[in-house]
Design an enzyme around this catalytic site. Structure first.
Site, PDB file in Angstrom:
ATOM      1  N   CYS A   1       3.880  -5.799  10.154  1.00  0.00           N
ATOM      2  CA  CYS A   1       3.633  -4.901   9.025  1.00  0.00           C
ATOM      3  C   CYS A   1       4.988  -4.628   8.393  1.00  0.00           C
ATOM      4  CB  CYS A   1       2.979  -3.600   9.487  1.00  0.00           C
ATOM      5  SG  CYS A   1       2.834  -2.332   8.208  1.00  0.00           S
ATOM      6  N   THR A   2       5.048  -4.662   7.081  1.00  0.00           N
ATOM      7  CA  THR A   2       6.346  -4.512   6.418  1.00  0.00           C
ATOM      8  C   THR A   2       6.937  -3.121   6.576  1.00  0.00           C
ATOM      9  OG1 THR A   2       5.212  -4.065   4.313  1.00  0.00           O
ATOM     10  CG2 THR A   2       5.912  -6.341   4.742  1.00  0.00           C
TER      11      THR A   2
ATOM     12  N   CYS B   1       2.695  -6.844   2.080  1.00  0.00           N
ATOM     13  CA  CYS B   1       1.764  -6.122   2.951  1.00  0.00           C
ATOM     14  C   CYS B   1       1.002  -7.161   3.753  1.00  0.00           C
ATOM     15  CB  CYS B   1       0.805  -5.283   2.112  1.00  0.00           C
ATOM     16  SG  CYS B   1      -0.538  -4.509   3.042  1.00  0.00           S
ATOM     17  N   ASN B   2       1.154  -7.133   5.079  1.00  0.00           N
ATOM     18  CA  ASN B   2       0.472  -8.113   5.915  1.00  0.00           C
ATOM     19  C   ASN B   2      -1.041  -8.005   5.802  1.00  0.00           C
ATOM     20  OD1 ASN B   2       3.258  -7.661   7.304  1.00  0.00           O
ATOM     21  ND2 ASN B   2       2.495  -9.565   8.186  1.00  0.00           N
TER      22      ASN B   2
ATOM     23  N   GLY C   1      -4.988  -0.700   6.064  1.00  0.00           N
ATOM     24  CA  GLY C   1      -5.613  -1.165   7.296  1.00  0.00           C
ATOM     25  C   GLY C   1      -6.998  -0.609   7.537  1.00  0.00           C
TER      26      GLY C   1
ATOM     27  N   SER D   1       0.831  -1.208   0.000  1.00  0.00           N
ATOM     28  CA  SER D   1       0.000   0.000   0.000  1.00  0.00           C
ATOM     29  C   SER D   1       0.863   1.254   0.000  1.00  0.00           C
ATOM     30  CB  SER D   1      -0.920   0.010   1.225  1.00  0.00           C
ATOM     31  OG  SER D   1      -0.145   0.010   2.417  1.00  0.00           O
TER      32      SER D   1
END
Length: 261
Positions: free
Chosen positions: A179-180, A73-74, A42, A10
């Site tokens: 989260c990256t 992206c988690n 998110g 994102s």
């Protein structure tokens, strides 16, 4: 011809994953794409997440001979992988919070992620499967994601990060960076919670998986290729972003023109 690796997020937090893959496969051709028009992910519904990621990734796969897609992206990985794998005929790799390795070394674990990731049943299933007897505390923060983006273009975020992490003071000894974006805040997290805190992320594991799926062959020539980078909407931070990407061997930012609504 080099192997073409598409990395998607994102925002620019996925560059933490890019660095790990680049270390394993330095001579591949990299395409990095980020959906800044809808940042942060998110706060999006699952249907919108699937629609946007599928559209952007499909468009880039039609422009480049992509060999593998990495969803760095988690939040997106918990939702979009089945749809993308159904649509594409190439491997799609996602990001999983590193709960399992954390549980092997600690029973006082903090999972730092986006609000969406900490709410999803997928996350609780991971904890139940891999850390059933551990005390796992969850903290979802959009502000920390935004701080990571700011830090990457040169803005100081030390004190703000400390305030957001204060609920975990003396309560956890191991933090899963779910989260990256958060590997870019490692120094700030340690300043806030102490240098003894152990930070675990999934970047290296993702890189190993990508290398395995490409049969260890990142490139078929000895040429170092400049990467290409795409955003979904124009950015007022374009100059700073271009500086960040140039340092990582990417060309100037290109806009796909895919608005939020």
């Amino acid at each position: 011809m080099p192997k073409h690796i598409l990395i998607f997020d994102s925002g620019i937090g996925g560059l933490s994953v890019y660095k790990e893959i680049k270390y394993q496969l330095p001579l591949a051709k990299y395409i990095y794409a980020f959906d800044n028009a809808a940042f942060p992910y998110g706060e999006l519904t699952e249907s919108v997440l699937i629609e946007r990621t599928t559209h952007i990734i499909s468009e880039l796969c039609s422009q480049f001979p992509i060999d593998i897609v990495v969803i760095a992206c988690n939040t997106a990985s918990t939702v979009v992988l089945p749809s993308l794998r159904d649509k594409l005929d190439i491997p799609v790799v996602g990001v999983v919070p590193a709960i399992k390795p954390a549980a092997l070394v600690s029973n006082k674990i903090g999972l730092l992620a986006t609000p969406a990731t900490v709410k999803r049943s997928y996350t609780y299933d991971l904890i139940k499967s891999f850390a059933p007897i551990s005390d796992v505390q969850l903290l979802g923060s959009t502000r920390l994601v935004e701080m990571a983006e700011e830090k990457m273009i040169g803005i100081d975020v030390d004190m703000r990060a400390k305030r957001d992490l204060s609920p975990w003071q003396n309560k956890v000894d191991t933090i899963v960076l779910g989260c990256t974006h958060f590997p870019f805040l490692k120094n700030e997290i340690k300043k806030a919670l102490g240098n003894k805190i152990l930070l675990i992320d999934s970047g290296e594991a993702i890189a190993r998986r990508v290398k395995q799926l490409l049969n260890g062959d990142g490139v078929e020539s000895a040429v170092l290729f400049e990467g290409e980078v795409f955003c979904s909407a124009p950015s007022i931070k374009e100059e700073a972003l271009n500086h960040t990407f140039k340092e990582l061997n990417f060309s100037s930012l290109q806009c796909l023109g895919y608005p939020k609504f």
